[in-house]
Structure formats: C-alpha cells, structure tokens
Design an enzyme around this catalytic site. Structure first.
Site, PDB file in Angstrom:
ATOM      1  N   SER A  11       7.948 -56.003   7.460  1.00 45.03           N
ATOM      2  CA  SER A  11       8.922 -55.013   6.448  1.00 45.03           C
ATOM      3  C   SER A  11       9.890 -54.181   6.442  1.00 45.03           C
ATOM      4  O   SER A  11      10.412 -53.877   7.346  1.00 45.03           O
ATOM      5  CB  SER A  11       8.269 -53.799   5.519  1.00 45.03           C
ATOM      6  N   HIS A  36       8.814 -59.392   4.418  1.00 45.89           N
ATOM      7  CA  HIS A  36       8.918 -58.692   2.671  1.00 45.89           C
ATOM      8  C   HIS A  36       9.615 -57.306   2.565  1.00 45.89           C
ATOM      9  O   HIS A  36      10.409 -56.640   3.514  1.00 45.89           O
ATOM     10  CB  HIS A  36       7.321 -57.624   3.655  1.00 45.89           C
ATOM     11  N   ASP A  38      11.058 -54.583   0.761  1.00 46.58           N
ATOM     12  CA  ASP A  38      10.738 -53.916  -0.167  1.00 46.58           C
ATOM     13  C   ASP A  38      11.515 -53.575  -1.912  1.00 46.58           C
ATOM     14  O   ASP A  38      12.781 -52.170  -1.091  1.00 46.58           O
ATOM     15  CB  ASP A  38      10.103 -52.492   0.449  1.00 46.58           C
ATOM     16  N   MET A  40      12.880 -51.071  -4.321  1.00 43.69           N
ATOM     17  CA  MET A  40      12.145 -48.846  -4.988  1.00 43.69           C
ATOM     18  C   MET A  40      13.732 -48.592  -5.846  1.00 43.69           C
ATOM     19  O   MET A  40      14.595 -49.117  -5.521  1.00 43.69           O
ATOM     20  CB  MET A  40      12.416 -47.812  -3.977  1.00 43.69           C
ATOM     21  N   HIS A  69       8.448 -57.353  -2.598  1.00 42.02           N
ATOM     22  CA  HIS A  69       7.268 -56.341  -3.992  1.00 42.02           C
ATOM     23  C   HIS A  69       8.528 -55.560  -4.764  1.00 42.02           C
ATOM     24  O   HIS A  69       9.250 -54.638  -4.039  1.00 42.02           O
ATOM     25  CB  HIS A  69       6.926 -55.629  -2.314  1.00 42.02           C
ATOM     26  N   MET A  71       8.633 -52.295  -6.553  1.00 45.05           N
ATOM     27  CA  MET A  71       7.920 -51.050  -6.979  1.00 45.05           C
ATOM     28  C   MET A  71       9.345 -50.303  -7.553  1.00 45.05           C
ATOM     29  O   MET A  71      10.152 -49.369  -7.652  1.00 45.05           O
ATOM     30  CB  MET A  71       8.126 -49.728  -5.893  1.00 45.05           C
ATOM     31  N   MET A 140      -2.055 -51.499  -2.234  1.00 52.56           N
ATOM     32  CA  MET A 140      -1.876 -50.657  -1.558  1.00 52.56           C
ATOM     33  C   MET A 140      -2.834 -49.702  -1.024  1.00 52.56           C
ATOM     34  O   MET A 140      -3.209 -49.410  -1.278  1.00 52.56           O
ATOM     35  CB  MET A 140      -1.424 -49.942  -2.302  1.00 52.56           C
ATOM     36  N   GLY A 145       6.160 -46.091  -1.517  1.00 46.80           N
ATOM     37  CA  GLY A 145       7.614 -45.105  -1.712  1.00 46.80           C
ATOM     38  C   GLY A 145       8.478 -45.212  -0.414  1.00 46.80           C
ATOM     39  O   GLY A 145       9.252 -44.631   0.221  1.00 46.80           O
ATOM     40  N   PHE A 146       6.991 -45.332   0.454  1.00 44.25           N
ATOM     41  CA  PHE A 146       7.949 -45.061   2.095  1.00 44.25           C
ATOM     42  C   PHE A 146       7.010 -45.605   3.139  1.00 44.25           C
ATOM     43  O   PHE A 146       5.445 -45.926   3.135  1.00 44.25           O
ATOM     44  CB  PHE A 146       7.998 -42.973   2.858  1.00 44.25           C
ATOM     45  N   GLY A 148       5.697 -45.616   7.079  1.00 41.38           N
ATOM     46  CA  GLY A 148       5.755 -44.586   8.015  1.00 41.38           C
ATOM     47  C   GLY A 148       3.810 -43.494   7.931  1.00 41.38           C
ATOM     48  O   GLY A 148       4.114 -42.294   8.481  1.00 41.38           O
ATOM     49  N   ASP A 176      -0.005 -53.651   1.697  1.00 39.31           N
ATOM     50  CA  ASP A 176       0.116 -53.025   2.435  1.00 39.31           C
ATOM     51  C   ASP A 176       0.608 -51.863   2.639  1.00 39.31           C
ATOM     52  O   ASP A 176       0.398 -50.784   1.871  1.00 39.31           O
ATOM     53  CB  ASP A 176       1.253 -53.277   1.028  1.00 39.31           C
ATOM     54  N   GLY A 177       0.593 -51.490   3.725  1.00 43.77           N
ATOM     55  CA  GLY A 177       0.805 -49.788   4.019  1.00 43.77           C
ATOM     56  C   GLY A 177      -0.243 -48.859   5.126  1.00 43.77           C
ATOM     57  O   GLY A 177      -1.508 -49.789   5.252  1.00 43.77           O
ATOM     58  N   GLY A 178       0.686 -48.771   6.223  1.00 43.41           N
ATOM     59  CA  GLY A 178      -0.261 -48.441   7.239  1.00 43.41           C
ATOM     60  C   GLY A 178      -1.111 -49.577   8.110  1.00 43.41           C
ATOM     61  O   GLY A 178      -1.853 -48.725   8.998  1.00 43.41           O
TER      62      GLY A 178
END
Ligand code: DX5
Ligand code: ZN
Length: 229
Positions: A11, A36, A38, A40, A69, A71, A140, A145-146, A148, A176-178
């Site tokens: 991302s 990817h 993002d 927003m 993506h 959002m 997700m 939104g963020f 990390g 997506d995420g972590g």
C-alpha cells in the site's frame, strides 16, 4: 488469468508521498505483485488521502496491477473518474451506501474488475447475492483509515467462512490491515490470496536503499506460502 497464488500488494499509504513514482518502481523491482492505492475521503473514514488525478499520475509508473481501494461515500459518482485514471480493480465498501449491487454493476460497466470490501464488524451474509458480480472480496483486518494498526484476529474465522462460501468461483480474497510475516500465514491458511501490506513492506527502506522492501516482501510471501503447504 485467475489464480490463488499468494500476491503481495504494497500500500502506497506507507510510501514517501513526495515520491510515489520512484517508490512504485522500487517496490515492483523488489517483488511487489500489485500496487494498492488507498483513497480516503475524510467522511467514510477519518482520514484524507488522494483522488483520481493522483491515480492517473501514478498509473504510468505501475507495470503490475493498480488496485484501488475506495474508502469513500458516496461511491458511484466517482467510479468513472477512477476507471479513466487507469484502475485495474476498483474496490468499494459494502458499508458505503445502500446500493452496493448497483455500485458493483457500475464498476464492471466502466471496464474494471469489481472489488467489495468489508469492515471488521461486517458479516459475510449480505454478500451472498453479489458473488456473481465480484472479482475480489477485501476483508479489512483493521478499521479502515490508517496504516500501521494492530491486526484484528477475529477476521481469520471470517476469511475461513468466506473461502467456503466462494467455493470454485474465481474471486480473490484480499486481506487489508496489519499484515506481517506473523499474521499473513493465518490468513493464507484460511484462504486469502492477496495480502495488502503498508508499514510492513516500507519499513527500513527508501528509494535510495530499496533492498529492505524486497526482504520485507519476501518475508511475508515465504511465511504465507509455508502456511499453504
Ligand atoms: C487502511 C488501508 C490499508 C493500510 C494498510 O485503511 O486500507 O491499505 O494501508 O496498512 P498496514 O499494512 O500498515 O496495516
Ligand atoms: Zn487498503
């Protein structure tokens, strides 16, 4: 051609915002499968990034797949602009409005592959009647939104159920995420094939020292593939 091999999608939310072109070149040279992006809107999610002009500007620097993506809410009014910007895949959130079915039709109608993203709190029941309209489902594993943020473990079970629901349909499962070398194997084993990673890919490297990008991508890929074996 559709396949379920592990794909790593860095991302650019975690890249140097002043240098997207070079950052994309660097992560692709270091083994990224997709890029990817993002988007927003400060309304659907509590953060703002960028829109169609940025996507159009980076498109010539992407040799692989531009995975956008969204959002944002509402979505439909912006689909054509993101398609014209060169998106290969446009993913919208189920939670972004009451007419997701129409949104998915519009994405495919604009000539793109259609993705559907689910927030961590959303179940998979509602997507049953849209399975013939999607090319990708994005689970997700953080609240959008963020970058990390910490991986939400309950999403592993969701992916396992989703994988069973999809059966033989040619639908990618994207996480997506972590995503890290520790969490990616859990999702790969549960049935995911596309792993988005921001902070875990870009940490420790830069365009002038891109080797850490390659090591980070390889570490996630190796761990995920081992979990599949
Ligand atoms: C979150 C974004 C993610 C994010 C992932 O809203 O959709 O793509 O960049 O970042 P990491 O990999 O750092 O969790
Ligand atoms: Zn994302």
């Amino acid at each position: 051609m559709f396949d379920r091999s592990i794909k790593i999608a860095p991302s650019i939310l975690s890249a140097d915002f002043a240098n997207f072109g070079q950052e994309i070149l660097a992560v692709e040279a270091q083994g990224a499968d997709w890029i990817h992006v993002d988007v927003m809107d400060g309304h659907f999610v509590p953060n703002l990034t960028f829109g169609p002009p940025l996507c159009a500007a980076i498109r010539p620097h992407i040799a692989t797949v531009m995975d956008v993506h969204l959002m944002i809410s509402p979505v439909d009014a912006y689909i054509d602009a993101f398609a014209e910007a060169g998106s290969d895949i446009i993913t919208a959130h189920l939670e972004a409005g009451p007419h997701t079915h129409r949104t998915l039709q519009a994405i495919r109608g604009a000539g793109c592959k259609a993705g559907l993203a689910l927030n961590p709190g959303t179940g998979i029941e509602e997507i049953e009647y849209m399975l013939d309209m999607v090319d990708l489902i994005c689970v997700m594993s953080v609240n959008p939104g963020f970058g990390g943020q910490k991986f939400i473990h309950s999403q592993v079970e969701k992916v396992r159920k989703l994988r069973a629901m999809i059966g033989d349909r040619p639908i990618h499962i994207e996480i997506d995420g972590g995503m890290t070398p520790e969490t990616a194997p859990l999702m790969a084993a549960a049935g995911a094939d596309v792993l988005v990673a921001g902070s875990a890919v870009f940490k420790g490297g830069s365009v002038s020292d891109p080797a850490p990008y390659g090591e980070n991508i390889q570490a996630i890929r190796t761990a995920a593939e081992a979990a599949r074996a």
